[in-house]
Design a protein around this motif. Structure first.
Motif, PDB file in Angstrom:
ATOM      1  N   TYR A  82       0.777  -1.076  -0.023  1.00 51.70           N
ATOM      2  CA  TYR A  82       0.527  -0.015   0.084  1.00 51.70           C
ATOM      3  C   TYR A  82       1.068   1.557   0.098  1.00 51.70           C
ATOM      4  N   HIS A  83       1.805   1.345   0.560  1.00 55.37           N
ATOM      5  CA  HIS A  83       2.711   2.529   1.279  1.00 55.37           C
ATOM      6  C   HIS A  83       3.475   2.507  -0.679  1.00 55.37           C
ATOM      7  N   LEU A  84       3.930   1.531  -0.864  1.00 56.50           N
ATOM      8  CA  LEU A  84       5.004   1.673  -2.006  1.00 56.50           C
ATOM      9  C   LEU A  84       4.545   2.463  -3.218  1.00 56.50           C
ATOM     10  N   SER A  85       3.120   1.657  -3.336  1.00 58.77           N
ATOM     11  CA  SER A  85       2.206   2.326  -4.641  1.00 58.77           C
ATOM     12  C   SER A  85       1.821   3.853  -4.239  1.00 58.77           C
ATOM     13  N   LYS A  86       1.990   4.055  -3.190  1.00 61.08           N
ATOM     14  CA  LYS A  86       1.609   5.747  -3.068  1.00 61.08           C
ATOM     15  C   LYS A  86       2.647   6.681  -3.126  1.00 61.08           C
ATOM     16  N   TYR A  87       3.731   5.900  -3.045  1.00 63.01           N
ATOM     17  CA  TYR A  87       5.332   6.585  -3.277  1.00 63.01           C
ATOM     18  C   TYR A  87       5.011   6.320  -4.992  1.00 63.01           C
ATOM     19  N   VAL A  88       4.764   5.357  -5.457  1.00 62.79           N
ATOM     20  CA  VAL A  88       5.027   5.180  -6.934  1.00 62.79           C
ATOM     21  C   VAL A  88       4.226   6.097  -8.023  1.00 62.79           C
ATOM     22  N   LYS A  89       3.177   6.046  -7.081  1.00 60.95           N
ATOM     23  CA  LYS A  89       1.691   7.675  -7.661  1.00 60.95           C
ATOM     24  C   LYS A  89       2.685   9.324  -7.594  1.00 60.95           C
ATOM     25  N   ALA A  93       2.433  10.044 -10.919  1.00 60.88           N
ATOM     26  CA  ALA A  93       0.365  10.605 -11.390  1.00 60.88           C
ATOM     27  C   ALA A  93       0.607  11.489 -12.360  1.00 60.88           C
ATOM     28  N   HIS A  94       1.358  12.489 -12.348  1.00 64.61           N
ATOM     29  CA  HIS A  94       1.428  13.607 -13.086  1.00 64.61           C
ATOM     30  C   HIS A  94       1.908  13.788 -14.758  1.00 64.61           C
ATOM     31  N   LEU A  95       2.847  12.209 -14.417  1.00 70.65           N
ATOM     32  CA  LEU A  95       3.820  12.112 -16.108  1.00 70.65           C
ATOM     33  C   LEU A  95       3.353  12.186 -17.778  1.00 70.65           C
ATOM     34  N   ASP A  96       1.633  11.621 -17.506  1.00 77.85           N
ATOM     35  CA  ASP A  96       0.696  11.372 -18.677  1.00 77.85           C
ATOM     36  C   ASP A  96      -0.088  13.543 -18.895  1.00 77.85           C
ATOM     37  N   SER A  97       0.022  13.692 -17.968  1.00 74.79           N
ATOM     38  CA  SER A  97      -0.803  15.389 -18.410  1.00 74.79           C
ATOM     39  C   SER A  97       0.139  16.000 -19.312  1.00 74.79           C
ATOM     40  N   GLU A  99       3.104  17.837 -20.805  1.00 75.66           N
ATOM     41  CA  GLU A  99       3.022  18.525 -22.297  1.00 75.66           C
ATOM     42  C   GLU A  99       3.407  17.112 -23.080  1.00 75.66           C
ATOM     43  N   ASN A 100       4.784  16.875 -22.584  1.00 75.69           N
ATOM     44  CA  ASN A 100       4.895  15.939 -23.452  1.00 75.69           C
ATOM     45  C   ASN A 100       5.560  14.173 -22.499  1.00 75.69           C
ATOM     46  N   PRO A 101       4.488  14.387 -22.175  1.00 78.96           N
ATOM     47  CA  PRO A 101       3.436  13.011 -21.514  1.00 78.96           C
ATOM     48  C   PRO A 101       4.602  12.095 -21.880  1.00 78.96           C
ATOM     49  N   ILE A 102       4.646  11.222 -20.842  1.00 83.54           N
ATOM     50  CA  ILE A 102       5.759   9.689 -20.590  1.00 83.54           C
ATOM     51  C   ILE A 102       4.936   8.616 -19.593  1.00 83.54           C
ATOM     52  N   TYR A 103       4.995   7.358 -20.336  1.00 84.14           N
ATOM     53  CA  TYR A 103       4.310   6.546 -19.434  1.00 84.14           C
ATOM     54  C   TYR A 103       5.620   5.642 -18.615  1.00 84.14           C
ATOM     55  N   ILE A 104       6.049   5.918 -17.116  1.00 85.64           N
ATOM     56  CA  ILE A 104       6.297   4.739 -16.947  1.00 85.64           C
ATOM     57  C   ILE A 104       6.583   3.750 -15.912  1.00 85.64           C
ATOM     58  N   ASP A 105       4.743   3.954 -16.028  1.00 85.58           N
ATOM     59  CA  ASP A 105       3.771   3.353 -14.044  1.00 85.58           C
ATOM     60  C   ASP A 105       4.988   1.296 -15.039  1.00 85.58           C
ATOM     61  N   GLU A 106       4.289   0.799 -15.955  1.00 87.03           N
ATOM     62  CA  GLU A 106       4.837  -0.369 -16.320  1.00 87.03           C
ATOM     63  C   GLU A 106       5.911  -0.736 -15.977  1.00 87.03           C
ATOM     64  N   PRO A 107       7.273  -0.533 -16.464  1.00 84.38           N
ATOM     65  CA  PRO A 107       8.444  -1.102 -16.548  1.00 84.38           C
ATOM     66  C   PRO A 107       8.871  -0.297 -15.263  1.00 84.38           C
ATOM     67  N   ILE A 133       7.631  21.147 -12.892  1.00 84.21           N
ATOM     68  CA  ILE A 133       7.274  22.168 -11.465  1.00 84.21           C
ATOM     69  C   ILE A 133       8.009  21.650 -10.665  1.00 84.21           C
ATOM     70  N   LYS A 134       8.775  22.643 -10.263  1.00 82.50           N
ATOM     71  CA  LYS A 134      10.155  22.711  -8.893  1.00 82.50           C
ATOM     72  C   LYS A 134       9.974  21.690  -7.974  1.00 82.50           C
ATOM     73  N   SER A 135       8.619  22.001  -7.041  1.00 80.18           N
ATOM     74  CA  SER A 135       8.029  21.429  -5.644  1.00 80.18           C
ATOM     75  C   SER A 135       8.114  20.239  -6.579  1.00 80.18           C
ATOM     76  N   LYS A 136       7.115  19.512  -7.244  1.00 78.80           N
ATOM     77  CA  LYS A 136       7.082  18.337  -7.863  1.00 78.80           C
ATOM     78  C   LYS A 136       7.862  17.879  -7.662  1.00 78.80           C
ATOM     79  N   ARG A 137       8.950  18.065  -8.436  1.00 72.64           N
ATOM     80  CA  ARG A 137      10.244  17.746  -8.408  1.00 72.64           C
ATOM     81  C   ARG A 137      11.275  16.972  -7.239  1.00 72.64           C
TER      82      ARG A 137
END
Length: 269
Positions: A82-89, A93-97, A99-107, A133-137
């Motif tokens: 549960y906690h691992l999933s929370k940190y993965v998100k 979570a924001h990567l697909d939104s 300007e140039n979306p990236i999808y890394i969930d599966e790998p 966004i710096k705060s997100k980084r």
């Protein structure tokens, strides 16, 4: 309030619901070492540990949970899914939104399941670099540190012997539903008492018996305190009734053998 529970098997009741076998709960506002010592004592009494193949300690990565590894011999740490999933998100979570979306969930999940830390860190670094966004980084970097610091727990989570932790549900049912789900104020002593009472009931105990035993113990402690106070008062009365002249008298100078000391004292008077 801390909660530890021990069980030795699972039984599937229906889809999505599992029952833990021989479950035993431990709680209390105490030093983690003392709490884990209680658990170790129970394990030693309840099981023949020479025949136990694996002991897993699962949790969210808190230091007090990992400290159990030093007390429970041969135990292995497992990070709660549960906690691992929370940190993965937090990382993805924001990567697909973008300007140039990236999808890394599966790998990302595949690398973690394979125990490949190098590739896991590299793909997280890539996601951080692509986030404007710096705060997100910064929050992504904290999530990366969490994953790195709990890597051994992640490896055991996806090891040959799959293990899933259900701690969040137990905490919610036994502690949170009474101590924190609704706005309440608790003293440390009150929270400790309530947590112990709920664990006592969850372990099959009777609340009436718990209350009776607690009240009996408190009466015994009160009697001991009253007895101590009575003895102290008796000693005080003995000294209060004693002649002060006797207490400050020097017995040696009142005897014949002490004449030389009497003479010396008078000479300096």
């Amino acid at each position: 309030m801390k909660l530890i529970y021990v069980y030795d098997n699972k039984t599937k009741i229906n889809k999505g619901r599992t029952k833990l076998e021989n479950v035993r709960y431990f709680t209390g506002e105490m030093n983690p070492e003392d709490l884990w010592t209680e658990v170790a004592t129970y394990l030693d009494e309840a099981y023949d540990l020479d025949l136990v193949e694996d002991i897993f300690i699962a949790g969210d990565g808190a230091n007090w949970i990992k400290s159990g590894l030093e007390i429970i011999n041969g135990s292995k740490y497992v990070l709660d899914h549960y906690h691992l999933s929370k940190y993965v998100k937090i990382i993805t979570a924001h990567l697909d939104s973008l300007e140039n979306p990236i999808y890394i969930d599966e790998p990302l999940w595949n690398y973690m399941k394979a125990g490949n830390k190098k590739c896991t860190m590299e793909i997280i670094n890539f996601a951080i670099e692509e986030t404007p966004i710096k705060s997100k980084r910064e929050s992504m970097k904290r999530a990366k540190r969490y994953i790195s610091n709990n890597w051994e727990g992640i490896k055991n989570l996806f090891g040959e012997k799959k293990y899933r932790c259900s701690a969040e549900g137990h905490i919610s049912h036994i502690l949170s539903s009474r101590l924190s789900s609704r706005p309440m104020g608790w003293s440390v002593i009150g929270a400790d008492e309530m947590a112990r009472m709920r664990v006592y009931k969850a372990n099959g105990g009777s609340i009436k018996e718990y209350y009776r035993n607690t009240r009996s113990e408190r009466k015994r402690e009160k009697r001991i305190l009253e007895l101590d106070e009575k003895m102290i008062n008796n000693v005080k009365r003995t000294y209060n009734n004693m002649d002060p002249d006797i207490m400050i008298d020097m017995p040696y100078i009142s005897r014949t053998d002490g004449r030389w000391l009497k003479g010396m004292l008078k000479a300096h008077a």
